[in-house]
Design a protein around this motif. Structure first.
Motif, mmCIF file in Angstrom:
data_model
loop_
_atom_site.group_PDB
_atom_site.id
_atom_site.type_symbol
_atom_site.label_atom_id
_atom_site.label_comp_id
_atom_site.label_asym_id
_atom_site.label_seq_id
_atom_site.Cartn_x
_atom_site.Cartn_y
_atom_site.Cartn_z
ATOM 1 N N ALA A 218 96.202 72.238 83.249
ATOM 2 C CA ALA A 218 95.199 73.184 82.741
ATOM 3 C C ALA A 218 94.837 72.898 81.285
ATOM 4 N N LEU A 219 94.793 71.638 80.934
ATOM 5 C CA LEU A 219 94.443 71.262 79.559
ATOM 6 C C LEU A 219 93.056 71.828 79.244
ATOM 7 N N SER A 220 92.913 72.474 78.093
ATOM 8 C CA SER A 220 91.659 73.188 77.864
ATOM 9 C C SER A 220 91.273 73.229 76.397
ATOM 10 N N GLU A 221 90.056 73.683 76.157
ATOM 11 C CA GLU A 221 89.527 73.841 74.806
ATOM 12 C C GLU A 221 90.400 74.791 73.997
ATOM 13 N N ASN A 222 91.069 75.709 74.688
ATOM 14 C CA ASN A 222 91.935 76.686 74.009
ATOM 15 C C ASN A 222 93.210 76.080 73.448
ATOM 16 N N ASP A 223 93.555 74.897 73.927
ATOM 17 C CA ASP A 223 94.867 74.354 73.570
ATOM 18 C C ASP A 223 94.930 73.821 72.145
#
Ligand code: ADP
Length: 544
Positions: A218-223
């Motif tokens: 779930a690698l994401s912009e939020n990380d």
């Protein structure tokens, strides 16, 4: 006759160019940072990164780099390294990440085998290249990157920042084909010469999409990502590509990062995603227990490269509120193959059963086909008992090693890659690696999994690290020998270790003998190096 139905979608090439251009527009304000020892983090924006990467591509052209030429790096994790990661493949060249922990002999072999044209080298590791400079004739240019503020530029080499400041940006990326080579890595080569793996744009593109899938990492912009895995180790598990694709905040470890630096950065920057091999996490666990860092911002620790002991996964959950996700893969697989995520119907299972699942290496991510096959070539059932070699196929699995006919036997006639890892698969599809083929212990006709035994020993409260190897035995052919490192300042008796294992293992799998050692030797990517231990104990005389 009805109109044609097939092939009415665009054949849009799956190349990094799409990710880069998208990220440049969408995430210009986001941050990329590098740890600089003794100073605050160096920070710049994605807009800076994009602008510099385009100038670097211009510089590569000025240096005469053409399509397919190999552009190598010998460097720590940094924003500069990230720029080469992108500029080389976007301009049609092939990124080749060199491992500076290899011997001079292996490094020379790899550079010559890959025929590297230019090498971007950090000042602190450049001496390795200076020592072999006259043995690597294909290398036309070495560019020095200053990895510490006061680093001196050796041997009158051109310096990265100075070259970049003068370079004109490439105004347009070349049109690439998705099957074009993007980069290459050599496996550390436990036997024979290291072998080259060449990644395609298509493979890495799809691998990045898989990393961002909710049921994967779930690698994401939020990380907020902290890149600890060396960028020469299977492309830092591909996260520098997935990181830019998603627009995540990215922090690079800089030179020589230590467990304390990792904890400080995680705490200060609220890092949410940080992968590393188990040996790193074993050290971090000690430190967090002692110094009380708050690392609870971490939502995902992909842990792999070697087996993560269950006790470690459990400790990170319960003591630090940081979730480890056990993963399996290899350089040859870009690298991800499986991830141990619980399925929804397991959420109300007993805690003990859940940890048993999470300590396995997980089930195949979408895109990877997986089977286990025994010595006779017969595919084995997924019953949690039948063992076999894992064979894989998929769009980010290699089809052939680079220029290495001798390794053709690693591929089956029906198009699968033979990983050399032995595993069982349970009915839910979770693999459990028993060993690498060469690490399995055969005692009196029974197989003993060294990974099983050492993972259990590492659950003992007085033990820091443990590795189990086969030693020759006159009656049983082989027996397991446990090599154990106690926690600092603690004494532990061999009998305590064996007693601890007694209710966990079959009698014949219990190690008869335990030796205490100062540290488990590590490979160039921080894994337990059993080759060295086997050599050290090859004349071991069993007591019984
Ligand atoms: P090297 O061969 O230099 O160690 P790789 O990182 O490509 O480089 O190694 C891949 C191997 O690491 C796999 O074939 C497997 O043996 C081992 N490995 C990777 N992840 C795990 C894991 N989660 N558990 C056990 N072994 C693992």
């Amino acid at each position: 006759m009805s109109a044609p139905l097939n092939d009415l979608m665009m054949n849009y090439p799956l190349t990094l160019t799409h990710f880069f251009e998208r990220s440049r527009r969408l995430f210009a304000k986001k941050t990329i940072a590098t740890r600089v020892p003794g100073r605050p983090l160096f920070r710049y924006t994605y807009a800076d990164f994009a602008e510099r990467t385009m100038r670097l591509a211009g510089l590569l052209r000025e240096l005469g780099i053409k399509k397919g030429d190999r552009v190598a790096t010998l460097a720590w994790n940094s924003h500069r390294h990230l720029e080469v990661y992108w500029a080389a493949p976007l301009s049609g060249a092939v990124l080749h990440t060199l491992n500076f922990r290899l011997s001079a002999q292996d490094l020379t072999y790899i550079i010559n085998h890959a025929e590297d044209s230019v090498i971007f080298a950090d000042a602190s590791v450049y001496p390795m290249l200076a020592a072999i400079r006259d043995k690597i004739p294909t290398v036309k240019q070495i560019v020095c990157m200053k990895d510490t503020v006061d680093a001196a530029v050796p041997d009158g080499l051109p310096e990265y920042e100075a070259l970049l400041a003068r370079a004109a940006p490439l105004d347009r990326w070349p049109q690439l084909d998705e099957t074009d080579a993007l980069g290459m890595c050599y496996t550390s080569g436990t036997t024979g010469h290291p072998k080259g793996v060449v990644y395609t744009h298509r493979g890495i593109f799809l691998h990045c999409m898989a990393q961002a899938a909710a049921d994967t990492m779930a690698l994401s912009e939020n990380d907020v990502i902290l890149h600890v895995v060396p960028m020469f180790h299977a492309n830092a598990w591909c996260v520098p590509y997935g990181g830019v694709m998603t627009g995540a905040t990215q922090i690079f470890a800089g030179p020589n990062i230590q467990p304390k630096d990792i904890c400080e950065i995680v705490q200060a920057e609220k890092v949410s995603f940080v992968g590393a091999v188990p040996t790193v996490w074993i050290a971090i666990k000690e430190l967090v227990e002692k110094d009380g860092f708050d690392i609870s911002s971490i939502r995902c620790i992909p842990i792999g490269g070697s087996a993560a002991p269950r006790s470690l996964i459990e400790a990170f959950d319960k003591k630090f509120n940081a979730t480890m996700m056990h993963a399996w893969g290899m350089t040859e697989m870009s690298p991800i193959g499986t991830l141990a995520r619980l399925k929804s119907y397991m959420r109300d299972w007993a805690e003990d059963d859940q940890y048993a699942v999470r300590a396995k290496q997980g089930y195949a991510v979408a895109g990877v086909d997986l089977r286990i096959v025994n010595d006779e070539g017969v595919e084995q059932p997924w019953d949690g008992k039948s063992m076999g070699e894992i064979q894989v196929r998929g769009p980010w699995v290699l089809k052939s090693y680079y220029n290495n006919a001798a390794a053709a036997d690693r591929f089956t006639g029906d198009g699968w890659f033979r990983t050399g890892d032995v595993a069982v698969i349970d009915p839910d599809g979770y693999i459990q690696i028993t060993d690498r083929t060469k690490d399995l212990i055969k005692s009196g006709g029974e197989w003993i999994s060294s990974i099983d035994v050492e993972s259990m020993i590492m659950g003992h409260p007085k033990v820091l690290e443990a590795a189990v190897i086969a030693v020759p035995h006159p009656k049983w052919v082989e027996r397991p020998l446990a090599c154990v490192v106690p926690k600092p300042g603690v004494t532990v008796e061999a009998a305590e270790i064996v007693d601890f294992l007694r209710d966990k293992l079959a009698r014949w799998a219990l190690p008869d003998e335990v030796v205490f050692i100062d540290a488990v030797p590590k490979t160039s990517v921080g894994k337990f190096d059993k080759k060295v231990l086997r050599e050290r104990f090859k004349n071991w005389q069993p007591k019984s």
